[in-house]
Design a protein around this motif. Structure first.
Motif, mmCIF file in Angstrom:
data_model
loop_
_atom_site.group_PDB
_atom_site.id
_atom_site.type_symbol
_atom_site.label_atom_id
_atom_site.label_comp_id
_atom_site.label_asym_id
_atom_site.label_seq_id
_atom_site.Cartn_x
_atom_site.Cartn_y
_atom_site.Cartn_z
ATOM 1 N N GLU A 1 0.838 -1.201 0.000
ATOM 2 C CA GLU A 1 0.000 0.000 0.000
ATOM 3 C C GLU A 1 0.877 1.257 0.000
ATOM 4 N N ILE A 2 0.515 2.224 -0.841
ATOM 5 C CA ILE A 2 1.255 3.488 -0.882
ATOM 6 C C ILE A 2 0.486 4.513 -0.051
ATOM 7 N N SER A 3 0.973 4.772 1.156
ATOM 8 C CA SER A 3 0.323 5.739 2.030
ATOM 9 C C SER A 3 1.325 6.225 3.079
ATOM 10 N N LEU A 4 1.041 7.364 3.666
ATOM 11 C CA LEU A 4 1.910 7.913 4.706
ATOM 12 C C LEU A 4 1.908 7.001 5.927
ATOM 13 N N ASN A 5 0.749 6.425 6.261
ATOM 14 C CA ASN A 5 0.644 5.531 7.416
ATOM 15 C C ASN A 5 1.550 4.310 7.249
ATOM 16 N N ARG A 6 1.553 3.702 6.035
ATOM 17 C CA ARG A 6 2.399 2.550 5.777
ATOM 18 C C ARG A 6 3.868 2.940 5.850
ATOM 19 N N LYS A 7 4.189 4.141 5.352
ATOM 20 C CA LYS A 7 5.574 4.604 5.362
ATOM 21 C C LYS A 7 6.077 4.771 6.784
ATOM 22 N N LEU A 8 5.250 5.324 7.638
ATOM 23 C CA LEU A 8 5.649 5.504 9.043
ATOM 24 C C LEU A 8 5.857 4.156 9.724
ATOM 25 N N LYS A 9 5.003 3.190 9.386
ATOM 26 C CA LYS A 9 5.143 1.856 9.976
ATOM 27 C C LYS A 9 6.461 1.205 9.572
ATOM 28 N N ASP A 10 6.817 1.315 8.257
ATOM 29 C CA ASP A 10 8.046 0.637 7.840
ATOM 30 C C ASP A 10 9.287 1.324 8.407
ATOM 31 N N ILE A 11 9.208 2.628 8.653
ATOM 32 C CA ILE A 11 10.331 3.327 9.293
ATOM 33 C C ILE A 11 10.525 2.835 10.729
ATOM 34 N N LEU A 12 9.416 2.750 11.474
ATOM 35 C CA LEU A 12 9.494 2.294 12.872
ATOM 36 C C LEU A 12 9.974 0.843 12.954
ATOM 37 N N LEU A 13 9.465 0.002 12.055
ATOM 38 C CA LEU A 13 9.896 -1.399 12.043
ATOM 39 C C LEU A 13 11.369 -1.522 11.664
ATOM 40 N N ALA A 14 11.820 -0.700 10.710
ATOM 41 C CA ALA A 14 13.228 -0.736 10.299
ATOM 42 C C ALA A 14 14.142 -0.360 11.459
ATOM 43 N N LEU A 15 13.769 0.645 12.225
ATOM 44 C CA LEU A 15 14.575 1.054 13.383
ATOM 45 C C LEU A 15 14.643 -0.063 14.420
ATOM 46 N N GLN A 16 13.520 -0.761 14.611
ATOM 47 C CA GLN A 16 13.491 -1.871 15.564
ATOM 48 C C GLN A 16 14.345 -3.036 15.081
ATOM 49 N N ILE A 17 14.275 -3.348 13.784
ATOM 50 C CA ILE A 17 15.087 -4.431 13.207
ATOM 51 C C ILE A 17 16.568 -4.121 13.377
ATOM 52 N N GLU A 18 16.953 -2.877 13.127
ATOM 53 C CA GLU A 18 18.362 -2.486 13.251
ATOM 54 C C GLU A 18 18.863 -2.641 14.695
ATOM 55 N N ARG A 19 17.992 -2.425 15.669
ATOM 56 C CA ARG A 19 18.397 -2.574 17.082
ATOM 57 C C ARG A 19 18.517 -4.037 17.488
ATOM 58 N N SER A 20 17.796 -4.908 16.741
ATOM 59 C CA SER A 20 17.726 -6.318 17.147
ATOM 60 C C SER A 20 18.709 -7.233 16.421
ATOM 61 N N PHE A 21 19.190 -6.808 15.235
ATOM 62 C CA PHE A 21 20.043 -7.690 14.435
ATOM 63 C C PHE A 21 21.254 -6.937 13.905
ATOM 64 N N THR A 22 22.306 -7.709 13.581
ATOM 65 C CA THR A 22 23.479 -7.110 12.963
ATOM 66 C C THR A 22 23.178 -6.828 11.488
ATOM 67 N N LYS A 23 24.052 -6.022 10.871
ATOM 68 C CA LYS A 23 23.859 -5.700 9.451
ATOM 69 C C LYS A 23 23.921 -6.960 8.579
ATOM 70 N N ASP A 24 24.860 -7.847 8.872
ATOM 71 C CA ASP A 24 24.981 -9.070 8.081
ATOM 72 C C ASP A 24 23.739 -9.944 8.223
ATOM 73 N N GLU A 25 23.174 -9.994 9.418
ATOM 74 C CA GLU A 25 21.956 -10.781 9.644
ATOM 75 C C GLU A 25 20.773 -10.183 8.874
ATOM 76 N N ILE A 26 20.702 -8.853 8.873
ATOM 77 C CA ILE A 26 19.617 -8.171 8.138
ATOM 78 C C ILE A 26 19.734 -8.446 6.639
ATOM 79 N N LEU A 27 20.958 -8.341 6.129
ATOM 80 C CA LEU A 27 21.175 -8.574 4.713
ATOM 81 C C LEU A 27 20.851 -10.023 4.341
ATOM 82 N N GLU A 28 21.229 -10.955 5.201
ATOM 83 C CA GLU A 28 20.940 -12.372 4.955
ATOM 84 C C GLU A 28 19.427 -12.617 4.923
ATOM 85 N N MET A 29 18.708 -12.030 5.887
ATOM 86 C CA MET A 29 17.249 -12.189 5.914
ATOM 87 C C MET A 29 16.609 -11.588 4.660
#
Length: 469
Positions: A56-84
């Motif tokens: 979906e293309i919307s501001l609400n979806r964009k805000l969600k993916d930003i928040l999720l991306a920040l959480q993923i970065e805190r939980s995994f290493t860069k190599d783990e993120i790239l592998e996933m």
């Protein structure tokens, strides 16, 4: 494309600003009217979208993916993120993950791929259908070389490695069980539309029910007819009242060639284009009994059109000229009616390709696809009412809720009486003209078309219920 992946914290402000600038140029300034909106997403954001969200293309979806991306970065290493990410991303033809893609396209494990093969795969996710080396090898090759240039510019490979990889031809060892489909050309045709609109996650994992226009019995006979012809080609059948595509065959063997000649092959239709010249003439004061001299003519540019038999018949009626597909009369009629007017009528009928604005148009020198010309003939068969082709009737989600309902859109393009007269002339083509081989024991109309040395041979015919090219 996320060259700062190992530097950012999940989002790239520079990427977002750059994407919004592109959106401003393309959408607001309309520099590229058909361009899609850019989101400026990082690899981490794309992982979040692919795993947890929709397209979906919307501001609400964009805000969600930003928040999720920040959480993923805190939980995994860069190599783990790239592998996933590499194990999740879609590579076309039902393949998720780089290992599946390596096996499908090259019959190799991912660690055994060479540089050229890696770059080829890296270019696919941006547009899995468009950049597929199976469907669009030339486009895929250009995309691969762009990736190699980018890798050199960023310092990942040497200039020598880049040049060597760019010289490598695309050598596929394609293997995909999903290709063993019923009506594979039709299936991939609708799949590309669905992926474009909903994204791979929803299509392959969303539990959708997709109801199509295909008639399996017609499809069987269409495939059988092309196989028995002994020639490469295409067949497409459309119901003129609804625009429903009832059968589609894009080639003799989908296993050998995924190229869909019914929708992707743009070829010269030859005399199969003439109905649009006669349609324009009949709608502007001409009658089937009007006489035009079938005699040699040389135009100002020095061009002298010829008939197929290299002979001339003298004065002939338009009906006779149409029945026997007399080229010189077709050219003279086009000159009298007007090239621009014929092009306008052709587009109104349903032809979307650009048509050359010169007198050779009468000989069908402008390339069009079988789908286009079948759709345009359907407008004539439907007595002047145009209905654009449809392949999907409706789509339901996993709960049975209708999320898309395609209702045929009808538009009056030509006068009914004009089409009736033209259909009568096209019936004579089958009764005693160039299309006599197409007699089916019931009223039918149509037109033949060939190009020089029979490089292309066409027949588009119809009854009130079905148009087939």
């Amino acid at each position: 494309e996320d060259s700062d992946f190992y530097k950012h914290k999940g989002i790239s402000l520079r990427g977002i600003v750059r994407a919004q600038w592109e959106n401003f140029k393309n959408i607001i300034l309309q520099l590229k009217k058909e361009a899609k909106p850019h989101g400026g997403s990082t690899i981490t954001q794309q992982l979040a979208i692919n795993t947890f969200l929709t397209r979906e293309i919307s501001l609400n979806r964009k805000l969600k993916d930003i928040l999720l991306a920040l959480q993923i970065e805190r939980s995994f290493t860069k190599d783990e993120i790239l592998e996933m990410y590499l194990n999740e991303i879609y590579f076309g033809h039902g393949a998720y993950g780089v290992q599946s893609a390596a096996q499908m396209y090259f019959s190799k494990n991912v660690q055994d791929l060479n540089l050229a093969e890696c770059a080829l795969l890296a270019g696919i996710p941006r547009g899995p259908s468009y950049y597929s080396p199976i469907l669009n090898q030339e486009v895929s090759l250009k995309r691969r070389n762009i990736i190699l240039n980018r890798m050199f510019k960023l310092g990942y490979i040497s200039k020598e490695d880049m040049e060597k990889a760019k010289q490598s031809p695309i050598e596929l060892d394609y293997s995909n069980k999903r290709d063993k489909l019923t009506a594979p050309y039709f299936s991939t045709f609708i799949l590309s539309q669905l992926l474009e609109e909903y994204g791979a996650n929803v299509i392959y994992k969303g539990g959708l029910k997709i109801y199509t226009t295909l008639d399996l019995e017609m499809q069987y006979f269409a495939e059988k007819a092309l196989q028995e012809s002994g020639h490469e080609g295409a067949i497409i059948a459309i119901e003129p009242q609804t625009g429903y595509i009832k059968a589609m065959v894009g080639g003799k063997d989908f296993g050998e060639s995924k190229f869909n000649r019914a929708t992707q092959a743009y070829r010269q239709p030859g005399s199969a284009f003439k109905p649009f010249i006669y349609l324009t003439a009949l709608d502007n004061g001409f009658t089937p009994s009007n006489i035009i001299e079938d005699s040699p003519v040389t135009f100002e540019n020095g061009w002298s059109p010829e008939n197929y038999e290299k002979e001339f018949s003298g004065p002939v009626t338009l009906r006779e000229a149409f029945e026997h597909s007399i080229n010189v009369v077709g050219v003279k009629l086009l000159e009298q009616v007007g090239i621009k007017k014929v092009i306008n009528y052709s587009h109104k009928a349903g032809i979307k390709s650009e048509l050359r604005p010169d007198l050779s148009l009468a000989l069908g020198t402008s390339e069009i696809s079988p789908l286009e010309i079948a759709s345009a003939y359907a407008t004539i068969a439907n007595l002047g009412v145009r209905v654009d082709p449809l392949s999907i009737i409706r789509i339901e989600d996993y709960s049975g809720k209708i999320i898309k309902d395609n209702i045929p859109q009808k538009k009056k393009a030509f006068k009914e009486e004009t089409c009736y007269v033209l259909i009568n002339m096209m019936e004579e083509v089958i009764k005693r003209g160039t299309g006599w081989n197409a007699k089916i024991g019931r009223p039918a109309a149509g037109k033949t078309g060939t190009t020089d040395d029979f490089v292309d041979a066409w027949f588009i015919g119809f009854t009130p219920e079905l148009v087939t090219a």
